[in-house]
Scaffold this motif. Structure first.
Motif, mmCIF file in Angstrom:
data_model
loop_
_atom_site.group_PDB
_atom_site.id
_atom_site.type_symbol
_atom_site.label_atom_id
_atom_site.label_comp_id
_atom_site.label_asym_id
_atom_site.label_seq_id
_atom_site.Cartn_x
_atom_site.Cartn_y
_atom_site.Cartn_z
ATOM 1 N N LYS A 27 0.840 -1.198 0.000
ATOM 2 C CA LYS A 27 0.000 0.000 0.000
ATOM 3 C C LYS A 27 0.875 1.248 0.000
ATOM 4 O O LYS A 27 1.956 1.258 0.557
ATOM 5 C CB LYS A 27 -0.897 0.006 1.233
ATOM 6 N N SER A 28 0.376 2.289 -0.639
ATOM 7 C CA SER A 28 1.092 3.557 -0.564
ATOM 8 C C SER A 28 0.549 4.328 0.625
ATOM 9 O O SER A 28 -0.649 4.292 0.924
ATOM 10 C CB SER A 28 0.936 4.354 -1.857
ATOM 11 N N GLY A 29 1.428 5.007 1.321
ATOM 12 C CA GLY A 29 1.028 5.764 2.489
ATOM 13 C C GLY A 29 2.238 6.342 3.183
ATOM 14 O O GLY A 29 3.347 6.340 2.649
ATOM 15 N N VAL A 30 2.011 6.818 4.391
ATOM 16 C CA VAL A 30 3.038 7.518 5.156
ATOM 17 C C VAL A 30 3.112 6.907 6.553
ATOM 18 O O VAL A 30 2.084 6.704 7.202
ATOM 19 C CB VAL A 30 2.689 9.019 5.266
ATOM 20 N N LYS A 43 -2.889 6.830 4.962
ATOM 21 C CA LYS A 43 -2.897 6.707 3.510
ATOM 22 C C LYS A 43 -2.404 7.979 2.829
ATOM 23 O O LYS A 43 -1.719 7.927 1.818
ATOM 24 C CB LYS A 43 -4.302 6.364 3.021
ATOM 25 N N GLU A 44 -2.759 9.138 3.384
ATOM 26 C CA GLU A 44 -2.363 10.422 2.821
ATOM 27 C C GLU A 44 -1.663 11.252 3.888
ATOM 28 O O GLU A 44 -1.962 11.113 5.078
ATOM 29 C CB GLU A 44 -3.581 11.169 2.304
ATOM 30 N N LEU A 45 -0.791 12.129 3.455
ATOM 31 C CA LEU A 45 -0.066 12.994 4.381
ATOM 32 C C LEU A 45 -1.047 13.799 5.222
ATOM 33 O O LEU A 45 -1.903 14.497 4.685
ATOM 34 C CB LEU A 45 0.848 13.936 3.595
ATOM 35 N N PRO A 46 -0.948 13.687 6.538
ATOM 36 C CA PRO A 46 -1.869 14.431 7.392
ATOM 37 C C PRO A 46 -1.500 15.911 7.461
ATOM 38 O O PRO A 46 -0.390 16.309 7.108
ATOM 39 C CB PRO A 46 -1.692 13.763 8.759
ATOM 40 N N LYS A 47 -2.434 16.711 7.958
ATOM 41 C CA LYS A 47 -2.131 18.121 8.204
ATOM 42 C C LYS A 47 -1.054 18.173 9.292
ATOM 43 O O LYS A 47 -1.096 17.381 10.237
ATOM 44 C CB LYS A 47 -3.369 18.866 8.681
ATOM 45 N N SER A 59 7.561 8.339 3.633
ATOM 46 C CA SER A 59 6.999 7.491 2.580
ATOM 47 C C SER A 59 8.174 6.745 1.950
ATOM 48 O O SER A 59 9.310 6.869 2.411
ATOM 49 C CB SER A 59 6.266 8.328 1.528
#
Length: 81
Positions: A27-30, A43-47, A59
């Protein structure tokens, strides 16, 4: 190898090992790391305000450092390492 490159390699290794051990390798994510310990995967860069200063978002392509702000109100921005 300079100090910063050594830290980058360690962070990439921590993140890589964690995603492999926890079934996220495909999976792609951070991976968010604070003081050498994985705090979680997203999954996505958080604030940046969702994390305190000093957290690294790692990542397979980049490392960002949460800077500014404070532990209560969160960081102000992500800065590339």
């Amino acid at each position: 190898m300079n100090f910063n490159e050594s830290i980058r390699q360690k962070l990439f290794a921590i993140a890589r090992d964690w995603v492999e051990e926890n079934g996220y390798a495909s999976k792609s994510g951070v991976v968010c790391i604070f003081e050498g310990q994985v705090q979680g995967w997203v999954k996505e860069l958080p604030k940046p305000a969702d994390w305190q200063p000093g957290v690294c978002a790692v990542s397979n392509k980049y490392i960002l450092l949460a800077v500014g702000g404070d532990a209560v109100n969160g960081a102000r921005e992500w800065r590339s390492m």
